[in-house]
Scaffold this active site. Sequence first.
Site, mmCIF file in Angstrom:
data_model
loop_
_atom_site.group_PDB
_atom_site.id
_atom_site.type_symbol
_atom_site.label_atom_id
_atom_site.label_comp_id
_atom_site.label_asym_id
_atom_site.label_seq_id
_atom_site.Cartn_x
_atom_site.Cartn_y
_atom_site.Cartn_z
ATOM 1 N N GLU A 151 0.809 -1.223 0.000
ATOM 2 C CA GLU A 151 0.000 0.000 0.000
ATOM 3 C C GLU A 151 0.844 1.275 0.000
ATOM 4 O O GLU A 151 0.880 2.015 1.000
ATOM 5 C CB GLU A 151 -0.978 0.000 1.172
ATOM 6 C CG GLU A 151 -2.072 -1.039 1.029
ATOM 7 C CD GLU A 151 -3.198 -0.861 2.043
ATOM 8 O OE1 GLU A 151 -2.986 -0.185 3.068
ATOM 9 O OE2 GLU A 151 -4.287 -1.396 1.792
ATOM 10 N N GLU A 338 -6.579 -7.668 -0.698
ATOM 11 C CA GLU A 338 -7.089 -7.758 0.680
ATOM 12 C C GLU A 338 -8.580 -7.456 0.635
ATOM 13 O O GLU A 338 -8.974 -6.342 0.275
ATOM 14 C CB GLU A 338 -6.401 -6.727 1.594
ATOM 15 C CG GLU A 338 -4.908 -6.941 1.733
ATOM 16 C CD GLU A 338 -4.254 -5.903 2.649
ATOM 17 O OE1 GLU A 338 -4.964 -5.173 3.377
ATOM 18 O OE2 GLU A 338 -3.014 -5.817 2.626
ATOM 19 N N TRP A 346 -10.028 0.480 11.762
ATOM 20 C CA TRP A 346 -9.378 1.781 11.576
ATOM 21 C C TRP A 346 -10.309 2.932 11.229
ATOM 22 O O TRP A 346 -9.854 4.051 11.032
ATOM 23 C CB TRP A 346 -8.281 1.661 10.514
ATOM 24 C CG TRP A 346 -8.666 0.887 9.291
ATOM 25 C CD1 TRP A 346 -8.395 -0.431 9.045
ATOM 26 C CD2 TRP A 346 -9.404 1.351 8.161
ATOM 27 N NE1 TRP A 346 -8.899 -0.818 7.825
ATOM 28 C CE2 TRP A 346 -9.523 0.267 7.262
ATOM 29 C CE3 TRP A 346 -9.980 2.581 7.797
ATOM 30 C CZ2 TRP A 346 -10.193 0.358 6.037
ATOM 31 C CZ3 TRP A 346 -10.640 2.674 6.588
ATOM 32 C CH2 TRP A 346 -10.745 1.580 5.722
HETATM 33 C C1 GAL Z 1 -4.654 -2.484 4.967
HETATM 34 C C2 GAL Z 1 -3.227 -2.973 5.157
HETATM 35 C C3 GAL Z 1 -3.168 -4.217 6.018
HETATM 36 C C4 GAL Z 1 -4.026 -4.038 7.234
HETATM 37 C C5 GAL Z 1 -5.422 -3.721 6.814
HETATM 38 C C6 GAL Z 1 -6.402 -3.589 7.949
HETATM 39 O O1 GAL Z 1 -4.673 -1.138 4.629
HETATM 40 O O2 GAL Z 1 -2.616 -3.257 3.916
HETATM 41 O O3 GAL Z 1 -1.840 -4.485 6.367
HETATM 42 O O4 GAL Z 1 -3.491 -3.025 8.025
HETATM 43 O O5 GAL Z 1 -5.419 -2.510 6.105
HETATM 44 O O6 GAL Z 1 -7.689 -3.288 7.464
#
Ligand code: GAL
Length: 667
Positions: A151, A338, A346
């Site tokens: 990312e 992902e 978050w």
């Molecule tokens: C993404 C990141 C992951 C993890 C994930 C959590 O942005 O690539 O490593 O932090 O978010 O939602």
Amino acid sequence: MTSSNAAPHLLLGSCDYPEHVPRDRWESYARQQRDLGLSFVRIAEFAWSRIEPRPGEYDWAWLDEAVEAYHAAGLRVVLCTPTATPPAWLVRAHPELLPVDEEGRVREFGSRRHYDFASPVYREHSRRITRALAERYGGHPAVAGWQTDNEFGCHGTARSYGGASAAAFPGWLRGRYGTLDALNEAWGNVFWSMEYTDWDQIRPPNLTVTEANPSHILDFYRFCSDMIAEFQAEQVALLRELSPGRFVTHNFMIFESGFDHYKVAEGLDFATWDNYPTGMLEHFAPTTVSEAEKTRFARTGHPDLVGWNHDVYRGMLGGAGRLGREGAGTTPGFWVMEQQCGQVNWAPFNPLPADGAVALWTAQAWAHGADVVSYFRWRAATMAQEVLHSGLLRHDETPDRGHAEVAGLDLPTFPLGEVPARVALLHDYESLWLMDVQPHSASLSYWGQTVAYYMALRSLGVDVDIVHADADLSGYAVAVAPAITLVTAERAARWRAAVEGGVALVCGPRTGFRTGSGGTWADGQPGPLAEVLSVRLLQFDSLRPGLTQTVRGAGGDFEAHAWAESYRLTGAEATHTYVGGPQDGQPAVTRRGRVTVIGAHSESLIKDVLRDVLAEAGVPTEDLPDGVRLSRRAGVTLVQNWNPEAVTWRGRTLAPVSFEVVAEDGE
Ligand code: GAL
């Protein structure tokens, strides 16, 4: 990419972290993943401190065993360069590799992405660790491909305002402009006596008393973007050399604006992105999504915010999905590297996904062109920053809700194939930067304006390719340029050729306001597009919340908010005019032949105008119920209901948060 003897179809994977769990779990996790129907596993993107615990001292034993465990279970491994997480020993030995934020503060070790892309010493270590990994695993039969870093740009790390970046910026400018006279001229530095007499006088555009010159900012953003592209290209070159026959990709982000993704994606085989629909709605929603809608779609995310990202990454390497393209089906699709499969940790609020959401997200990804969907993560983390984030397994290793939904997917019902979009939406990161550096209306942003047009198209049931503003548009029926504010003579010539070739063009407000260096056209707006659009910009009005502007056309009255601009006609005719206010009687929407210009920001007006343009261009439309979406791929249509309640569509009942694959005409 087939499994068993079925026709090629969607495949699944997960992101796993053998370094986070006891050794005795590796084989059993791999077997469980295979039994769930997963084909891929992505590993090691943050594992540098375990791969090289001390300078030059590699510990391959654990990674060898982990790769073997997946291999034995028949999984294909996506290995990553671990450069998002330089270890403590490296940072303390070379603190100059740390990035500097816009406030001039060093961003410290202790999380991730703590490096400056321009740092020569970090570049050297990035090449070193990439070479070491590629030499070790480049030819391993389990390794399907590589992900570079993780990312780019996440946590606001695309730009560093000090250290190595500040040192390299003047040299980059010199390469671009040759002379200081040329730079001073291009930036308009005579304004406020900002002229330079030595390259070394030039700093990044931060910590200025009031706003910095937008041309200075534009070039700094271009420079930072080039540093990311260079950083990655060094890794890609090594991976190509040492791991032949494997793909190389990167996992891009939701609505990330820190760099020019088209340039950074250039050397890859295909793009992947990380899809977190509920977090995206809470965290990234452009101003165009209301609080009421955020609540309504809190457990699924908004279909068009997710769809936007799928479509932009599908188009990243030259517009996969194009109609009439040679060798249909042979160009790379894209992956979701992902995929959210439970709640995230978050966003300001992190609701549980609705029942059915994980399956719906997977199906939507496929219908928008994804060839692989890989869930984040296999098991919820039991340590450190992300313990509140879900995985397919809970902390205690029992299957979580998402696991059951993945188990229920019938993969052969998701065949690979083309996305038959006849509408292109034009996108450009430089226009994004310029618009957001001087938004002029706090109610609108580049994403806000662009997504409003995308939502209108999707709510009319049409498939959309998102392509670069300079892409070849031949073969499309309609091209929509919602917010392409930077237009050079070359770009204008391309659009003109597309229109002459039969493409209907629709432009939103602020199109062609800026030159290639971020100034404005001395002969007025929209500069070199004046002939194509057959209008001249007259006035533009920034509307605060509550201040609206009426727009009248044959179809009735509409209410513009946030932005309203008017035109002098130089060949076009007005289809809508302003009523009342300072632009009373002036054109708000204009038309000449196949070219339409919409100057007022109003969701209902945009939809109304697009509906007519699409009909004339022979693109069938359908006014879909709220939260219902149609996406076509490989000769079938995915009907989706993103609403928390059942909805009637064409006389049939769609269950809450559900999908169906139906014939292409929807029957
Ligand atoms: C993404 C990141 C992951 C993890 C994930 C959590 O942005 O690539 O490593 O932090 O978010 O939602």
